[in-house]
Design a protein around this motif. Sequence first.
Motif, PDB file in Angstrom:
ATOM      1  N   ARG A  31     -28.411 -48.667   1.465  1.00 14.35           N
ATOM      2  CA  ARG A  31     -28.348 -47.205   1.540  1.00 14.35           C
ATOM      3  C   ARG A  31     -29.676 -46.528   1.870  1.00 14.35           C
ATOM      4  O   ARG A  31     -29.708 -45.319   2.022  1.00 14.35           O
ATOM      5  CB  ARG A  31     -27.824 -46.650   0.223  1.00 14.35           C
ATOM      6  CG  ARG A  31     -26.400 -47.056  -0.018  1.00 14.35           C
ATOM      7  CD  ARG A  31     -25.893 -46.459  -1.272  1.00 14.35           C
ATOM      8  NE  ARG A  31     -24.513 -46.877  -1.465  1.00 14.35           N
ATOM      9  CZ  ARG A  31     -23.669 -46.241  -2.224  1.00 14.35           C
ATOM     10  NH1 ARG A  31     -24.038 -45.178  -2.876  1.00 14.35           N
ATOM     11  NH2 ARG A  31     -22.444 -46.675  -2.344  1.00 14.35           N
ATOM     12  N   GLU A  32     -30.780 -47.262   1.941  1.00 12.69           N
ATOM     13  CA  GLU A  32     -32.077 -46.635   2.157  1.00 12.69           C
ATOM     14  C   GLU A  32     -32.857 -47.294   3.298  1.00 12.69           C
ATOM     15  O   GLU A  32     -32.917 -48.512   3.382  1.00 12.69           O
ATOM     16  CB  GLU A  32     -32.933 -46.705   0.891  1.00 12.69           C
ATOM     17  CG  GLU A  32     -32.374 -45.922  -0.264  1.00 12.69           C
ATOM     18  CD  GLU A  32     -33.235 -46.030  -1.497  1.00 12.69           C
ATOM     19  OE1 GLU A  32     -33.346 -45.027  -2.201  1.00 12.69           O
ATOM     20  OE2 GLU A  32     -33.792 -47.113  -1.763  1.00 12.69           O
ATOM     21  N   SER A  52     -28.642 -42.655   2.203  1.00 12.57           N
ATOM     22  CA  SER A  52     -27.286 -42.324   2.614  1.00 12.57           C
ATOM     23  C   SER A  52     -26.347 -42.493   1.429  1.00 12.57           C
ATOM     24  O   SER A  52     -26.500 -43.407   0.622  1.00 12.57           O
ATOM     25  CB  SER A  52     -26.849 -43.253   3.745  1.00 12.57           C
ATOM     26  OG  SER A  52     -25.493 -43.091   4.019  1.00 12.57           O
ATOM     27  N   ASP A  53     -25.367 -41.623   1.347  1.00  5.77           N
ATOM     28  CA  ASP A  53     -24.349 -41.726   0.302  1.00  5.77           C
ATOM     29  C   ASP A  53     -23.132 -42.503   0.774  1.00  5.77           C
ATOM     30  O   ASP A  53     -22.191 -42.736   0.019  1.00  5.77           O
ATOM     31  CB  ASP A  53     -23.892 -40.339  -0.151  1.00  5.77           C
ATOM     32  CG  ASP A  53     -24.985 -39.612  -0.910  1.00  5.77           C
ATOM     33  OD1 ASP A  53     -25.863 -40.286  -1.472  1.00  5.77           O
ATOM     34  OD2 ASP A  53     -24.957 -38.375  -0.932  1.00  5.77           O
ATOM     35  N   GLU A  54     -23.128 -42.907   2.052  1.00  7.07           N
ATOM     36  CA  GLU A  54     -21.985 -43.629   2.605  1.00  7.07           C
ATOM     37  C   GLU A  54     -21.871 -45.009   1.993  1.00  7.07           C
ATOM     38  O   GLU A  54     -22.859 -45.659   1.692  1.00  7.07           O
ATOM     39  CB  GLU A  54     -22.150 -43.789   4.123  1.00  7.07           C
ATOM     40  CG  GLU A  54     -22.142 -42.496   4.878  1.00  7.07           C
ATOM     41  CD  GLU A  54     -22.347 -42.723   6.363  1.00  7.07           C
ATOM     42  OE1 GLU A  54     -22.242 -43.882   6.819  1.00  7.07           O
ATOM     43  OE2 GLU A  54     -22.628 -41.744   7.056  1.00  7.07           O
ATOM     44  N   GLU A  55     -20.634 -45.440   1.826  1.00 10.05           N
ATOM     45  CA  GLU A  55     -20.381 -46.789   1.354  1.00 10.05           C
ATOM     46  C   GLU A  55     -20.662 -47.758   2.507  1.00 10.05           C
ATOM     47  O   GLU A  55     -20.207 -47.543   3.625  1.00 10.05           O
ATOM     48  CB  GLU A  55     -18.930 -46.948   0.898  1.00 10.05           C
ATOM     49  CG  GLU A  55     -18.621 -46.219  -0.385  1.00 10.05           C
ATOM     50  CD  GLU A  55     -19.336 -46.816  -1.586  1.00 10.05           C
ATOM     51  OE1 GLU A  55     -19.494 -48.058  -1.650  1.00 10.05           O
ATOM     52  OE2 GLU A  55     -19.751 -46.043  -2.452  1.00 10.05           O
ATOM     53  N   SER A  56     -21.424 -48.786   2.228  1.00  8.31           N
ATOM     54  CA  SER A  56     -21.720 -49.758   3.280  1.00  8.31           C
ATOM     55  C   SER A  56     -20.709 -50.904   3.225  1.00  8.31           C
ATOM     56  O   SER A  56     -20.104 -51.184   2.195  1.00  8.31           O
ATOM     57  CB  SER A  56     -23.132 -50.301   3.118  1.00  8.31           C
ATOM     58  OG  SER A  56     -23.263 -50.946   1.874  1.00  8.31           O
TER      59      SER A  56
END
Length: 73
Positions: A31-32, A52-56
């Motif tokens: 996320r970073e 990012s708050d998106e799920e990877s």
Amino acid sequence: MASTTKDHNETCTRCGSRLIHLEWEERLNPREVQHLWKCLECRKEFITLDASDEESATNAEIIEPFFTSLVVE
């Protein structure tokens, strides 16, 4: 990964110039991403962090489409 970007929003923390160069970027975790910038005016270097708050996707989700076609039964 070195490149000059035209659409960045960063300015130099010392002189305020927008003439900065992306020296490298590094993924710290899913996320970073950390970026090292260098000012072309005063030569100061500084780091920014994009989170990012998106799920990877998981490793299995990324690998599965590539390797399942290689399995011979």
